[in-house]
Scaffold this motif. Structure first.
Motif, PDB file in Angstrom:
ATOM      1  N   ALA A 184       0.833  -1.209   0.000  1.00 41.08           N
ATOM      2  CA  ALA A 184       0.000   0.000   0.000  1.00 41.08           C
ATOM      3  C   ALA A 184       0.866   1.258   0.000  1.00 41.08           C
ATOM      4  O   ALA A 184       0.492   2.281  -0.600  1.00 41.08           O
ATOM      5  CB  ALA A 184      -0.926   0.003   1.212  1.00 41.08           C
ATOM      6  N   THR A 185       2.027   1.201   0.654  1.00 40.85           N
ATOM      7  CA  THR A 185       2.905   2.377   0.643  1.00 40.85           C
ATOM      8  C   THR A 185       3.450   2.634  -0.759  1.00 40.85           C
ATOM      9  O   THR A 185       3.638   3.779  -1.156  1.00 40.85           O
ATOM     10  CB  THR A 185       4.084   2.218   1.630  1.00 40.85           C
ATOM     11  N   VAL A 186       3.701   1.570  -1.509  1.00 44.47           N
ATOM     12  CA  VAL A 186       4.188   1.736  -2.884  1.00 44.47           C
ATOM     13  C   VAL A 186       3.112   2.365  -3.757  1.00 44.47           C
ATOM     14  O   VAL A 186       3.380   3.275  -4.543  1.00 44.47           O
ATOM     15  CB  VAL A 186       4.638   0.380  -3.471  1.00 44.47           C
ATOM     16  N   SER A 191       1.136   7.444  -6.419  1.00 44.37           N
ATOM     17  CA  SER A 191       0.123   8.465  -6.670  1.00 44.37           C
ATOM     18  C   SER A 191       0.711   9.870  -6.619  1.00 44.37           C
ATOM     19  O   SER A 191       0.124  10.815  -7.140  1.00 44.37           O
ATOM     20  CB  SER A 191      -1.007   8.357  -5.633  1.00 44.37           C
ATOM     21  N   GLY A 192       1.871   9.991  -5.969  1.00 45.90           N
ATOM     22  CA  GLY A 192       2.505  11.292  -5.848  1.00 45.90           C
ATOM     23  C   GLY A 192       1.904  12.175  -4.781  1.00 45.90           C
ATOM     24  O   GLY A 192       2.345  13.313  -4.593  1.00 45.90           O
ATOM     25  N   CYS A 193       0.897  11.681  -4.073  1.00 46.34           N
ATOM     26  CA  CYS A 193       0.240  12.473  -3.022  1.00 46.34           C
ATOM     27  C   CYS A 193       0.985  12.282  -1.703  1.00 46.34           C
ATOM     28  O   CYS A 193       0.988  11.181  -1.147  1.00 46.34           O
ATOM     29  CB  CYS A 193      -1.216  12.056  -2.867  1.00 46.34           C
ATOM     30  N   ARG A 194       1.605  13.341  -1.231  1.00 45.87           N
ATOM     31  CA  ARG A 194       2.407  13.256  -0.015  1.00 45.87           C
ATOM     32  C   ARG A 194       1.561  12.866   1.201  1.00 45.87           C
ATOM     33  O   ARG A 194       1.998  12.087   2.057  1.00 45.87           O
ATOM     34  CB  ARG A 194       3.102  14.591   0.236  1.00 45.87           C
ATOM     35  N   TYR A 197       0.702   9.168   1.081  1.00 45.84           N
ATOM     36  CA  TYR A 197       1.889   8.376   1.411  1.00 45.84           C
ATOM     37  C   TYR A 197       2.213   8.469   2.903  1.00 45.84           C
ATOM     38  O   TYR A 197       2.589   7.471   3.531  1.00 45.84           O
ATOM     39  CB  TYR A 197       3.098   8.833   0.596  1.00 45.84           C
ATOM     40  N   ALA A 198       2.077   9.659   3.474  1.00 50.79           N
ATOM     41  CA  ALA A 198       2.371   9.837   4.903  1.00 50.79           C
ATOM     42  C   ALA A 198       1.505   8.917   5.751  1.00 50.79           C
ATOM     43  O   ALA A 198       1.978   8.291   6.711  1.00 50.79           O
ATOM     44  CB  ALA A 198       2.165  11.295   5.300  1.00 50.79           C
ATOM     45  N   ASP A 199       0.218   8.814   5.400  1.00 50.31           N
ATOM     46  CA  ASP A 199      -0.684   7.952   6.158  1.00 50.31           C
ATOM     47  C   ASP A 199      -0.281   6.484   6.040  1.00 50.31           C
ATOM     48  O   ASP A 199      -0.242   5.754   7.037  1.00 50.31           O
ATOM     49  CB  ASP A 199      -2.127   8.131   5.662  1.00 50.31           C
ATOM     50  N   GLU A 244      11.131  10.013  -5.410  1.00 50.18           N
ATOM     51  CA  GLU A 244      11.715   9.875  -4.068  1.00 50.18           C
ATOM     52  C   GLU A 244      10.776   9.105  -3.149  1.00 50.18           C
ATOM     53  O   GLU A 244      11.219   8.263  -2.351  1.00 50.18           O
ATOM     54  CB  GLU A 244      12.014  11.258  -3.494  1.00 50.18           C
ATOM     55  N   LEU A 245       9.482   9.395  -3.244  1.00 48.13           N
ATOM     56  CA  LEU A 245       8.511   8.675  -2.423  1.00 48.13           C
ATOM     57  C   LEU A 245       8.482   7.195  -2.788  1.00 48.13           C
ATOM     58  O   LEU A 245       8.425   6.322  -1.913  1.00 48.13           O
ATOM     59  CB  LEU A 245       7.114   9.281  -2.606  1.00 48.13           C
ATOM     60  N   VAL A 246       8.537   6.905  -4.098  1.00 43.20           N
ATOM     61  CA  VAL A 246       8.510   5.503  -4.540  1.00 43.20           C
ATOM     62  C   VAL A 246       9.745   4.754  -4.050  1.00 43.20           C
ATOM     63  O   VAL A 246       9.659   3.609  -3.578  1.00 43.20           O
ATOM     64  CB  VAL A 246       8.399   5.421  -6.078  1.00 43.20           C
TER      65      VAL A 246
END
Length: 279
Positions: A184-186, A191-194, A197-199, A244-246
């Motif tokens: 789910a984090t991936v 999605s690019g939504c910070r 991703y934070a949640d 970076e998030l990915v």
């Protein structure tokens, strides 16, 4: 996964108010409220001495305008929903460091009374996200790189030893049960939504630490993690890009693979790098 002051309603006294940054924005956005919720809220405010939903001493003009929250604020659990929306605004940068916001103006945009907004802002003050500005409202705290590095260090001191201990004691099937959270984090990172991703990032970390059976540990770690997700002063909203998030999210799946395989050397290396590069 990479990575105030306490106030009370009494600090909002009388006098003239101010704004945070003086930025201008689009017309004020309102969130649909349950029928009668706004009128009832205003009546409560009038009984408390407020006029027209405002508070004496809180300036309500020229403040930065926030985008509409992701979902309409429902009548039930209003304070919790407002708090969640404000936390999201902190992560996305819609609540920018240094800005001053008054409870009445935020309440008008949420379509609720000022009371639950003020309570939510006071909770954020306890968490160190905002600070009380007498006669004006609440200022979003300005954070620098040093504070972020300190949070990363404290998180590492707490979480790394626990993860290494769990790696030695938790059976593979229990780690495998966390696969949906890691994946789910991936998806959230893609999605690019910070905020999304934070949640998901906190959910994965919380599930890992929960295997230790220590509720206080989970609670403290979540608070540190949440604070580490607030943007730095001067950082543009969404400064961390999708790539970076990915990359950050894939560290979760790599860590889970190592935990399932029982490869302690890889686990030690991954968790060390993860917190060293936390942002």
């Amino acid at each position: 996964m990479k990575q105030g002051t306490q106030g009370s309603a009494g600090t909002e006294g009388t006098g003239s108010g101010g704004t945070g940054t003086g930025r201008t924005g689009p017309a004020r956005v309102r969130v649909p409220a349950q029928p009668g919720a706004r009128d009832a809220g205003r009546e409560r405010d009038r009984r408390r001495g407020d006029a027209g939903g405002g508070v004496r001493g809180e300036h309500t003009h020229g403040e930065p305008v926030l985008p509409a929250p992701r979902a309409a604020v429902r009548r039930s659990s209003v304070r919790g929903q407002v708090l969640a929306a404000l936390r999201t605004a902190l992560v996305t940068g819609d609540l920018r460091p240094g800005e001053v916001h008054s409870a009445p103006v935020l309440a008008e945009r949420f379509g609720v009374s000022a009371t639950p907004v003020r309570e939510a802002m006071q909770q954020l003050a306890l968490e160190g996200a905002v600070e009380v500005v007498p006669n004006r409202g609440f200022r979003v705290v300005e954070r620098g790189a040093r504070e972020l590095a300190e949070l990363a260090e404290v998180r590492a001191l707490i979480e790394v030893p626990v993860m290494l201990r769990l790696a030695r004691t938790v059976p593979a099937e229990r780690w495998a049960a966390l696969r949906p959270l890691a994946e789910a984090t991936v998806r959230a990172a893609s999605s690019g939504c910070r905020a999304t991703y934070a949640d998901s990032d906190r959910a994965f970390h919380g599930a890992v630490l929960a295997l230790a059976g220590n509720e206080q540990l989970v609670r403290i770690a979540e608070d540190l993690h949440r604070r580490a997700q607030w943007p730095l002063v001067g950082a543009a909203p969404g400064a961390r890009g999708r790539a970076e998030l990915v990359a950050d999210a894939h560290e979760h799946t790599a860590l889970l693979d190592a935990l399932i395989a029982g490869d302690l050397d890889v686990v030690r290396s991954l968790v060390g790098e993860h917190f060293t590069g936390a942002a």
